[in-house]
Scaffold this active site. Sequence first.
Site, PDB file in Angstrom:
ATOM      1  N   GLU A  84      12.256   6.022  -2.177  1.00  0.00           N
ATOM      2  CA  GLU A  84      12.394   4.659  -1.651  1.00  0.00           C
ATOM      3  C   GLU A  84      13.217   3.825  -2.604  1.00  0.00           C
ATOM      4  O   GLU A  84      13.035   3.904  -3.824  1.00  0.00           O
ATOM      5  CB  GLU A  84      11.032   3.956  -1.513  1.00  0.00           C
ATOM      6  CG  GLU A  84      10.200   4.276  -0.320  1.00  0.00           C
ATOM      7  CD  GLU A  84       8.953   3.386  -0.264  1.00  0.00           C
ATOM      8  OE1 GLU A  84       9.042   2.200  -0.668  1.00  0.00           O
ATOM      9  OE2 GLU A  84       7.904   3.881   0.171  1.00  0.00           O
ATOM     10  N   GLU A  95      10.884  -4.882  10.142  1.00  0.00           N
ATOM     11  CA  GLU A  95       9.589  -4.656  10.789  1.00  0.00           C
ATOM     12  C   GLU A  95       8.809  -5.969  10.847  1.00  0.00           C
ATOM     13  O   GLU A  95       8.342  -6.470   9.823  1.00  0.00           O
ATOM     14  CB  GLU A  95       8.823  -3.578  10.030  1.00  0.00           C
ATOM     15  CG  GLU A  95       9.531  -2.227  10.043  1.00  0.00           C
ATOM     16  CD  GLU A  95       8.884  -1.212   9.121  1.00  0.00           C
ATOM     17  OE1 GLU A  95       7.735  -0.799   9.407  1.00  0.00           O
ATOM     18  OE2 GLU A  95       9.509  -0.844   8.109  1.00  0.00           O
ATOM     19  N   LYS A 149       5.000  -6.986   9.274  1.00  0.00           N
ATOM     20  CA  LYS A 149       4.676  -6.971   7.855  1.00  0.00           C
ATOM     21  C   LYS A 149       4.333  -8.387   7.395  1.00  0.00           C
ATOM     22  O   LYS A 149       4.739  -9.370   8.022  1.00  0.00           O
ATOM     23  CB  LYS A 149       5.823  -6.375   7.056  1.00  0.00           C
ATOM     24  CG  LYS A 149       5.959  -4.876   7.295  1.00  0.00           C
ATOM     25  CD  LYS A 149       6.819  -4.209   6.266  1.00  0.00           C
ATOM     26  CE  LYS A 149       6.670  -2.699   6.337  1.00  0.00           C
ATOM     27  NZ  LYS A 149       7.476  -2.022   5.313  1.00  0.00           N
ATOM     28  N   GLU A 157       9.313  -8.744   3.087  1.00  0.00           N
ATOM     29  CA  GLU A 157       8.879  -7.420   3.540  1.00  0.00           C
ATOM     30  C   GLU A 157       9.347  -7.134   4.966  1.00  0.00           C
ATOM     31  O   GLU A 157       9.565  -5.972   5.326  1.00  0.00           O
ATOM     32  CB  GLU A 157       7.360  -7.310   3.477  1.00  0.00           C
ATOM     33  CG  GLU A 157       6.790  -7.206   2.080  1.00  0.00           C
ATOM     34  CD  GLU A 157       5.279  -7.098   2.094  1.00  0.00           C
ATOM     35  OE1 GLU A 157       4.770  -5.974   1.984  1.00  0.00           O
ATOM     36  OE2 GLU A 157       4.606  -8.137   2.231  1.00  0.00           O
TER      37      GLU A 157
END
Length: 452
Positions: A262, A316, A319, A324
Amino acid sequence: MTTFKTLTKPLLLLLLTIASAASTALSIGVNYGTLADNLPPPPQVAAFLKQRTYIDRVKLFSPDPALLRAFAGTGIAVTVTAANGDIPALARSPSAASAWVSANLLPFVPATNITRVAVGNEILATGDRVLISLLLRSMQSLSAAISAAGLRIQVSTPHSLGILSVSEPPSSGRFRRGYDRAIIGPILDYHRKTKTPFLINPYPYFGFAPKTLNYALFKPNPGVFDAVTGINYTNMFDAQMDAVYTAMKRLGYGDVDIVVAETGWPSAGDPDQTAVNVENAMSYNGNLIRHVSSGRGTPLMPNRKFETYIFALFNENLKPSTSERNFGLFKPDLTPVYDVGVLREASGGGPTTTPTPTPAPKGGKKWCVARGDASAGVLQSNIDYACTNGADCKSIQSGGACYQPITLLSHASYAMNSYYQISGRNDFDCDFAKSGLITTVDPSYGACAYRS
């Protein structure tokens, strides 16, 4: 909305450089997270990655069957994650490990190219002593179950940079006292014996200060000098990687391979996060992709091309914080948040018109598209059937608005949708021997308009 007309000259030069690199040997992975309620269907995502991008590997945060099925037949390498909560059972019971393999791997291979299982996520950072003590045993148990099933799939686990007690300068890198020889040393020994990589999550985003922002973004900067090695580091990513390598070498495991599981930079944040914006996200991820794809490696690990996974594929929306929610390279409609050169070019040399779906308008409209894992034979049969039973197939003929891209999946989706719409829009009209998928995301792109 940011438009690229306002980009500075250095950023435009960056885009051109990255695009040039992409046309040669670009190979990059992404973390495909699903904490959102507006993402396109997994088969559409898999087909998009395969056909329209240079992304050739994905890391999933669960063994979700819908996600694993979607990548069948694409050849894209898939890393699947066993949940933190699975670790105790995997460690204590060989039968539980066998059951995990039977449920989460065997139904999907070899059609889906599952190459690795990540056991948990940043377990040492959780501080959970039970999980930490059982982590290695769970990896060994799962690896044994995979071998017993006749599969060749790696087993590893991702670590945050929190496993280091010291990371600056890189030559001082060492693992946390108490974890180094009791926990991390045995894990590294497992990796050496099984020839599997040590997964690390380096995030310059979490390590920069205002004065080191350019250093974190791969932008011109005076560098940070390591007096022990005499190396002047010009980017934080290399420094973090070499700190991990130094810590591994200190324990005698400098030969174990490292994978970047990541890394990324958000494109939007709260008002006080002044370094979080599209320009910086594009700079970090774009320069990172170019850097890891070059094969230059790092000062202490020269001439290495690190397998790397950008976080993340999508923004997303479920989150908890603004930053985030904005780590994605792509929006839910598959249009890029910013361009880092991962979209493929057309065969003629110019940029392709990406078939990126647009959000469906209100009113419950639905479309029928082909599943990304459908075989070429099935797709051709679907085209033949639809086109001989009333579907409008002129648009997928040479010169038609939907002729490009010239792929069976794209042509079949258009023909299947046309048939579905004229036949009454019943679910069974999109079955096509289980190779059709109903979606509420408009598959139209450019001048190619899907009937609704």
